[in-house]
Design a protein around this motif. Structure first.
Motif, PDB file in Angstrom:
ATOM      1  N   PRO A   1       0.841  -1.199   0.000  1.00 36.74           N
ATOM      2  CA  PRO A   1       0.000   0.000   0.000  1.00 36.74           C
ATOM      3  C   PRO A   1       0.880   1.255   0.000  1.00 36.74           C
ATOM      4  N   ASP A   2       0.441   2.284  -0.693  1.00 36.57           N
ATOM      5  CA  ASP A   2       1.135   3.568  -0.693  1.00 36.57           C
ATOM      6  C   ASP A   2       1.403   3.999   0.751  1.00 36.57           C
ATOM      7  N   THR A   3       2.586   4.594   0.946  1.00 35.78           N
ATOM      8  CA  THR A   3       2.952   4.971   2.320  1.00 35.78           C
ATOM      9  C   THR A   3       2.026   6.046   2.904  1.00 35.78           C
TER      10      THR A   3
ATOM     11  N   THR B   1      -1.179   5.833   2.753  1.00 37.37           N
ATOM     12  CA  THR B   1      -2.476   5.203   3.004  1.00 37.37           C
ATOM     13  C   THR B   1      -2.956   5.376   4.440  1.00 37.37           C
TER      14      THR B   1
END
Ligand SMILES: Cc1cc2nc3c(=O)[nH]c(=O)nc-3n(C[C@H](O)[C@H](O)[C@H](O)COP(=O)(O)OP(=O)(O)OC[C@H]3O[C@@H](n4cnc5c(N)ncnc54)[C@H](O)[C@@H]3O)c2cc1C
Ligand SMILES: Nc1ncnc2c1ncn2[C@@H]1O[C@H](COP(=O)(O)O)[C@@H](O)[C@H]1O
Lengths: 247, 329
Positions: free
Chosen positions: A11-13, A15
């Motif tokens: 997941p994108d940091t 998120t």
């Protein structure tokens, strides 16, 4: 010089994590190639460019959506990619075994990893794969250079830097150091569509480190604005001393 | 099978606080399991002299592997010797500190022993005879509660979080000569360069003074250095990624997702906004102080104490008053 890079989809940091049992809610979550793995891809591309020949292959263990992340790596300039489909858990040794099974036959001079994955932060899969393959491994490499049949690595340690020689073929785990990842050009993105991206089922390895549940991080006691400007300093120091016992 | 093994790393012949935390944690778990704590430490000849003190933090026995080739860490030697030692014993768990050395060697040992590894854990306990382990995931935005279905359970523990408890002295020290063949090693450390001015590393500091883009210019770091010096020994300078990327500070000082994870007793965030990736590296600090002129900066959401205002006015006063306080002690 052939180089394989193991990349993980995370997941994108940025998120906002919403816990869902033993995992997180993934609807609406943007996924990215784990940041350290991007550094490793960059390092691999520079190694190939410096050598003037060879290929960069990407390898990932993940679900079907991971193909998208591998395309992103191909767009950066990697030559081919292989997706081993599996459900990935927190047991790094299970992941390492699945990757090592695939890499067993590889004669690439270098296998690169990120130093850690941004989601589970286990910091272990690279040296585990190296151990399973009986290859030497240097972790936390900030920069390296291939010199003949070895790589000379710079590694950050507490209080300094180590310069390490490692015999090839070797495994390196890459930290941020010098490897600011390049952006995929439009041409790169177009070219990536035609590059080979193979998919096959991973050999199944049982997980022996299990997540029983996820919980919210322990809440920090509500913080307090002590005051404004330099006049707040004495009160801050009093609190640090008497309340927090930190001075 | 209720004994617990700790690996205690030495540097320059000295055993540091992270290693003592690992030993004390092993002693606590062994106590809960009804066994005892044992230690292995590796280094050069003479290491046994400093290793004896580990009895005071809970070791029932201390095995000291002494060899010229183990003075400095090399994974090829360390991993093999530790794995052999674990195999020869009967341990419910193996605890290593999550230091640079611990994080490097533990996965290799785990792979050699064919057991999983929980890295950088922040809590470990025995519930009904079973180990329960907690570690931060998603850069600290969630905590995973883990169980291990293998023996021994291997963990590395985050430094500065686990307490060191004093025990009645004891701990039988025995030395052995590890059976290693350095000529076969494929990794050679050819040089070690100490950080400029011998500065303490963020991952080892008990207090960290970190600066961000709000510092405006690398020339202004003298203000942070004054605060560091006033605070006394054990204090390191840290940095946000923004200032590392700008080339103002070395990457070794970067705290956060793509830098180091730290858990000091006291963390000062000065001119740092508190982006989620920065918080990832420091949110388990015991006490956090933020100085920022923007009262809405996210750093205030995790800070225990904050001062809103211009850091250029606040820092000099802070350094001065800390120095005065320390002088009065
Ligand atoms: C994949 C990824 C990984 C990352 N990894 C990291 C990481 O490891 N570590 C990290 O730190 N960041 C990391 N980042 C970057 C992060 O998102 C932020 O960009 C960064 O932390 C911002 O640094 P900063 O707080 O110093 O700067 P800014 O966000 O610009 O904040 C500066 C602050 O200073 C304050 N200020 C300005 N002037 C004054 C003054 N005179 N007095 C008082 N206060 C003042 C401002 O109010 C502001 O809050 C990462 C980002 C990504 C995408
Ligand atoms: N599922 C996966 N697929 C491919 N590579 C992985 C996977 N998981 C971890 N890795 C690699 O191992 C590194 C360390 O991951 P970890 O040990 O989980 O922190 C990552 O940066 C990746 O390079």
């Amino acid at each position: 010089m052939n180089v394989t890079v193991c990349v993980k989809r995370v997941p994108d940091t940025e998120t906002r994590v919403r816990i869902d049992g033993t995992g997180i809610e993934t609807t609406g979550v943007k996924f990215i190639v784990s940041p350290y793995d991007e550094f490793a891809v960059e390092a691999a591309l520079r190694t190939k460019e410096a050598a003037g020949d060879g290929a960069v292959s990407l390898l990932s263990l993940g679900d079907a959506s991971t193909a998208e992340s591998l395309r992103a790596g191909l767009a950066m300039g990697a030559d081919s990619a292989l997706l081993l489909t599996a459900d990935v858990g927190l047991d790094g040794l299970a992941t390492a075994k699945a990757l090592a099974n695939e890499l067993q036959g590889s004669d690439d001079a270098l296998i690169l990893f990120g130093v850690k994955a941004a989601d589970d932060d286990q910091q272990q899969v690279g040296p585990m794969v190296a151990t399973l393959l009986n290859r030497p491994c240097v972790t936390g490499v900030a920069s390296f250079e291939v010199q003949g049949d070895m790589a000379v690595c710079h590694r950050e340690v507490e209080g300094g830097v180590e310069v390490i020689e490692v015999d090839l073929p070797a495994v390196l785990t890459i930290t941020k150091g010098e490897y600011e990842p390049r952006y995929a050009s439009l041409k790169g993105i177009m070219a990536a569509k035609r590059k080979p991206l193979e998919e096959k089922e991973a050999t199944s390895v049982p997980e022996r480190l299990r997540v029983d549940r996820l919980s919210e991080p322990p809440a920090r006691a509500a913080g307090r604005i002590v005051g404004e400007g330099p006049d707040a300093v004495p009160e801050l120091l009093r609190l640090l001393r008497e309340e927090a016992n930190a001075l | 099978m209720s004994d617990v093994l700790a690996f205690a790393e030495q540097r320059a012949g000295q055993i540091g606080s992270a290693a003592r935390e690992a030993v004390s944690t092993a002693a606590r778990l062994a106590g809960q399991l009804g066994g005892s704590a044992h230690v292995i430490t590796l280094g050069g000849p003479g290491l046994f002299e400093s290793a004896g003190a580990l009895g005071e933090v809970g070791a029932a026995s201390i095995a000291v592997g002494e060899h010229e080739a183990l003075v400095e860490y090399n994974p090829e030697g360390y991993a093999q010797v530790i794995a052999d030692h674990v195999r020869a014993g009967d341990f419910a768990a193996v605890i290593l500190p999550a230091t640079t050395v611990g994080k490097d060697v533990a996965p290799r040992v785990a792979a050699m022993l064919d057991v999983p590894l929980a890295s950088d854990v922040t809590s470990i306990d025995v519930d009904d005879g079973v180990l329960s382990i907690t570690k931060p995931v998603y850069s600290g935005k969630a905590f995973a509660h883990l169980s291990v279905d293998a023996v021994p359970a291997m963990v590395t523990i985050r430094p500065n979080i686990f307490p060191v408890e004093q025990h009645a002295a004891g701990g039988a020290v025995s030395t052995f000569t590890p059976d290693i063949d350095p000529s076969a090693w494929r990794i050679r450390v050819i040089e070690r360069k100490a950080a400029a001015d011998g500065a303490l590393d963020v991952s080892e500091a008990t207090t960290i003074v970190s600066g961000g883009r709000g510092m405006k210019d690398p020339e202004n770091w003298g203000l942070l250095e004054s605060l560091r010096d006033a605070l006394g020994p054990g204090v390191a300078l840290g940095a946000s990624r923004a200032v590392v990327d700008a080339g103002w500070r070395p990457h070794g000082e970067q705290v956060g997702q793509t830098g180091k994870t730290v858990a000091p007793k006291l963390y000062f965030a000065v001119g740092i906004s508190g982006a989620i990736q920065h918080l990832a590296g420091m949110r388990t600090s015991q006490t956090i102080v933020a100085i920022n002129r923007d009262a809405d900066a996210p750093i205030f959401g995790v800070a225990d104490y904050g001062i809103v205002g211009d850091l250029f006015e606040i820092l000099p006063r802070l350094a001065e008053e800390v120095a005065a306080l320390k002088a009065a002690d």
